[in-house]
Design an enzyme around this catalytic site. Structure first.
Site, PDB file in Angstrom:
ATOM      1  N   ASP A  24      64.612  62.231  51.277  1.00 30.63           N
ATOM      2  CA  ASP A  24      65.904  61.681  51.678  1.00 30.63           C
ATOM      3  C   ASP A  24      65.726  61.193  53.113  1.00 30.63           C
ATOM      4  OD1 ASP A  24      68.725  61.183  51.692  1.00 30.63           O
ATOM      5  OD2 ASP A  24      68.963  63.007  52.873  1.00 30.63           O
TER       6      ASP A  24
ATOM      7  N   THR B  58      64.325  57.992  53.702  1.00 26.16           N
ATOM      8  CA  THR B  58      63.006  57.344  53.682  1.00 26.16           C
ATOM      9  C   THR B  58      62.814  56.445  54.910  1.00 26.16           C
ATOM     10  OG1 THR B  58      63.134  57.398  51.287  1.00 26.16           O
ATOM     11  CG2 THR B  58      61.401  56.031  52.208  1.00 26.16           C
TER      12      THR B  58
ATOM     13  N   ASP C 182      57.344  59.763  48.341  1.00 25.09           N
ATOM     14  CA  ASP C 182      58.484  59.956  47.441  1.00 25.09           C
ATOM     15  C   ASP C 182      57.996  60.279  46.022  1.00 25.09           C
ATOM     16  OD1 ASP C 182      61.219  58.327  48.802  1.00 25.09           O
ATOM     17  OD2 ASP C 182      59.245  57.869  49.608  1.00 25.09           O
TER      18      ASP C 182
END
Ligand SMILES: Nc1ncnc2c1ncn2[C@@H]1O[C@H](COP(=O)(O)OS(=O)(=O)O)[C@@H](OP(=O)(O)O)[C@H]1O
Ligand SMILES: [Mg+2]
Length: 351
Positions: free
Chosen positions: A136, A138, A45
């Protein structure tokens, strides 16, 4: 405006960030931390956010960015910051000209942390704002399932450009929708979906990204709603599986839903691999973030769909970092959207 440069930079930036996430996906240890809201965040991320913000800053220095992550936890965790830096520093697009268009390499770890922190725009109804979700889904990413790298440009509250990289979806648009990523090498997987307002939606293989020719994608006709394939979240905490099952039943759909994480659901219905995406809120007080929907919303609308909340209103991206209230998402081909919405209303009214 054509938004050609914005599209090009967004596609290449998302493609490069997806390369980074793919490397992390195949590693056992993903450097996972827990955010204040208890949701997970990984080195993927942070690294993807750094690379994408770096690219936007180079081409559009005065634009604002609404990003999901911030770097404070990394400033306190040198080992993790070092790990992300090694990843960021070694992820490049093969094509030199393309690499140049996304700003070339980030020069130092300090610059990387700064880039991550430049996603703090409050959002709003004025100006040019990029909505960025570096990973998106995760949870899907950690589970070995679907996830997406998502970027959208919102101008004066309206989405103009949307790009989604879905590294674990099959490249072939006609592959029937299924939830599994199969225990394979990843060959034949990886799609880049894009849309520009008024210009339609496209898909292409992620491996060559914007360097490859794209094809137009369209939602499928649904002559008989009872045969529709609908998709929904994997996590029961993110959308109401029971409301969604009741709505499907009301529509006469007998087929099991396909559960997958992330905005891969929007891409999948936009290319006709599935038909409907239902996201009924579990908790009305949970605020859905704009970055979780912006790119997918435009891609589905440009592929011939309507995306609304349960009251039939378009999702409102003009208010800030979150959507107006959590009133869910109903995404369906235009021709059947009203019919689906009737079923939604009837199920919700009966509760
Ligand atoms: N309670 C609740 N309700 C609704 N939505 C929530 C909730 N909690 C989290 N999230 C957000 O859901 C994003 C992932 O959505 P998905 O549809 O992919 O869900 S799931 O991963 O299949 O469970 C996920 O996105 P990422 O954080 O980018 O992974 C979250 O922003
Ligand atoms: Mg995320």
């Amino acid at each position: 405006m054509s938004y050609r440069k914005e599209l090009r930079v967004a596609e290449l930036a998302v493609q490069r960030a997806a390369l980074l996430t793919q490397r992390v996906f195949h590693e056992k240890a993903k450097g996972t931390l827990s955010k204040d809201d208890k949701s997970p965040v990984t080195i993927g991320d942070f690294g993807a956010q750094a690379l994408i913000i770096h690219a936007i800053r180079r081409s559009f220095p005065t634009d604002e960015i609404v990003g999901e992550e911030e770097a404070s936890s990394l400033r306190e965790n040198k080992a993790l910051a070092d790990q992300i830096w090694r990843l960021v520093n070694s992820t490049k697009l093969e094509d030199e000209a393309a690499e140049e268009q996304v700003g070339g390499p980030i020069k130092s770890q300090r610059e990387m942390l700064q880039a991550i922190d430049e996603g703090q725009s409050p959002g709003g109804s004025r100006g040019r704002i990029w909505a960025l979700d570096p990973i998106d889904g995760t949870m899907g990413f950690l589970r070995g399932g679907q996830y997406a790298v998502c970027l959208a440009l919102i101008v004066d509250g309206h989405i103009k450009v949307g790009v989604l990289a879905c590294p674990n979806l099959p490249v072939d648009d006609s592959t029937p929708l299924s939830a599994d990523v199969a225990n394979d090498s990843g060959e034949g997987r990886g799609v880049l979906f894009s849309a520009v307002l008024g210009s339609g939606a496209t898909s292409r293989s992620l491996s060559r990204g914007a360097l490859e020719k794209s094809q137009s994608i369209h939602m499928k006709d649904v002559p008989n709603i009872t045969h529709a394939i609908f998709c929904e979240s994997v996590e029961a905490g993110h959308s109401s599986h029971s409301d969604q099952a009741d709505i499907a039943k009301k529509l006469g759909i007998t087929r099991q839903s396909v559960r997958m994480d992330s905005q891969a659901k929007y891409g999948s219905i936009a290319r006709g691999a599935g038909d409907l995406y239902l996201r009924l809120p579990v908790r009305a007080d949970y605020e859905e973030k704009i970055w979780d929907h912006a790119a997918g919303d435009l891609i589905v609308r440009e592929a011939g769909g309507h995306v609304t909340d349960v009251e039939g209103r378009r999702l409102d991206f003009s208010l800030g970092r979150t959507l107006k209230e959590n009133k869910g998402v109903i995404a369906a081909p235009k021709a059947v959207h009203e019919h689906v919405l009737d079923a939604v209303r009837s199920v919700l009214d009966s509760k």
